[in-house]
Write a protein that holds these residues in place. Structure first.
Motif, short mmCIF file in Angstrom:
data_model
loop_
_atom_site.label_atom_id
_atom_site.label_comp_id
_atom_site.label_asym_id
_atom_site.label_seq_id
_atom_site.Cartn_x
_atom_site.Cartn_y
_atom_site.Cartn_z
N ALA A 1 7.00 18.76 43.87
CA ALA A 1 6.98 18.62 45.33
C ALA A 1 7.07 17.13 45.66
CB ALA A 1 5.70 19.22 45.90
N ASP A 2 7.61 16.81 46.82
CA ASP A 2 7.75 15.41 47.22
C ASP A 2 6.40 14.69 47.29
OD1 ASP A 2 10.52 15.61 47.38
OD2 ASP A 2 10.50 16.00 49.55
N ASP A 3 5.35 15.39 47.69
CA ASP A 3 4.04 14.78 47.83
C ASP A 3 3.12 15.09 46.64
OD1 ASP A 3 3.80 17.47 48.48
OD2 ASP A 3 2.41 17.14 50.14
N ALA A 4 3.72 15.32 45.50
CA ALA A 4 2.97 15.63 44.28
C ALA A 4 2.11 14.45 43.85
CB ALA A 4 3.93 16.02 43.15
N THR A 5 1.10 14.77 43.05
CA THR A 5 0.22 13.76 42.47
C THR A 5 0.09 14.02 40.97
OG1 THR A 5 -1.73 15.12 42.97
CG2 THR A 5 -1.11 13.44 44.60
N ASP B 1 0.53 8.87 43.06
CA ASP B 1 0.59 9.52 44.37
C ASP B 1 2.03 9.53 44.87
OD1 ASP B 1 -0.06 10.70 46.75
OD2 ASP B 1 -1.21 9.00 47.53
N GLY B 2 2.65 10.70 44.83
CA GLY B 2 4.01 10.85 45.32
C GLY B 2 5.04 10.94 44.21
N LYS B 3 6.14 11.58 44.53
CA LYS B 3 7.20 11.84 43.55
C LYS B 3 7.78 10.54 42.98
CE LYS B 3 10.89 15.24 43.24
NZ LYS B 3 11.64 16.25 44.02
N LYS B 4 7.90 9.51 43.80
CA LYS B 4 8.46 8.23 43.33
C LYS B 4 7.56 7.61 42.27
CE LYS B 4 10.81 4.19 43.78
NZ LYS B 4 10.72 3.58 42.48
N GLN C 1 2.68 20.65 42.26
CA GLN C 1 1.97 19.85 43.27
C GLN C 1 1.10 18.79 42.60
OE1 GLN C 1 2.42 20.30 46.71
NE2 GLN C 1 1.47 18.29 46.66
N HIS C 2 0.57 19.13 41.43
CA HIS C 2 -0.25 18.17 40.69
C HIS C 2 -0.10 18.43 39.19
CE1 HIS C 2 -3.51 15.41 39.79
NE2 HIS C 2 -4.00 16.33 38.97
#
Length: 126
Positions: free
Chosen positions: A28-32, A45-48, A113-114
């Protein structure tokens, strides 16, 4: 649970092949994420941020002359709770690698997601 397994196996296969794009499409884009301390000591924190950390790991693997890695997944357990699922498994190499994926169903797809990854030296736990 087929969609959950597809996402989990897609991630593992892509990582085995050192395919960063194939790995990241599973997130997910907001994955951790938490990586094993040997690779990264801070929360991602975040896909990047996850992309950058995996890119570093893959660069180290490639610099060792490898074009892929063997990831033999064992002890898989998947638990589904509506639109959320938890997948846990082990990978045995020089360490006992413990992995937990928290997945979320989003727009019909299961995405990571994580990711929580930790390693324990085998000689200390046998």
């Amino acid at each position: 649970m087929d969609g959950i397994k597809v996402t989990m196996n897609g991630f593992i296969t892509a990582f085995s092949n050192l395919d960063i794009d194939g790995m990241m499409v599973q997130f997910a884009d907001d994955a951790t994420a938490f990586f094993p301390i040997a690779h990264r000591s801070t929360f991602l924190d975040g896909k990047k941020a996850i992309f950058d950390a995996f890119s570093n790991v893959i660069s180290k693997i490639r610099s060792a002359g490898l074009d892929g890695i063997r990831l033999d997944v064992e002890d898989v357990k998947i638990q589904k709770f509506g639109y959320v699922a938890v997948a846990t498994f082990h990978i045995r190499d020089g360490d006992l690698s413990r992995r937990t994926l928290v997945l979320r169903r989003l727009h019909g797809d299961w995405l990571i997601q994580h990711l929580h990854a930790s390693n324990a030296p085998l000689e200390k736990i046998q």
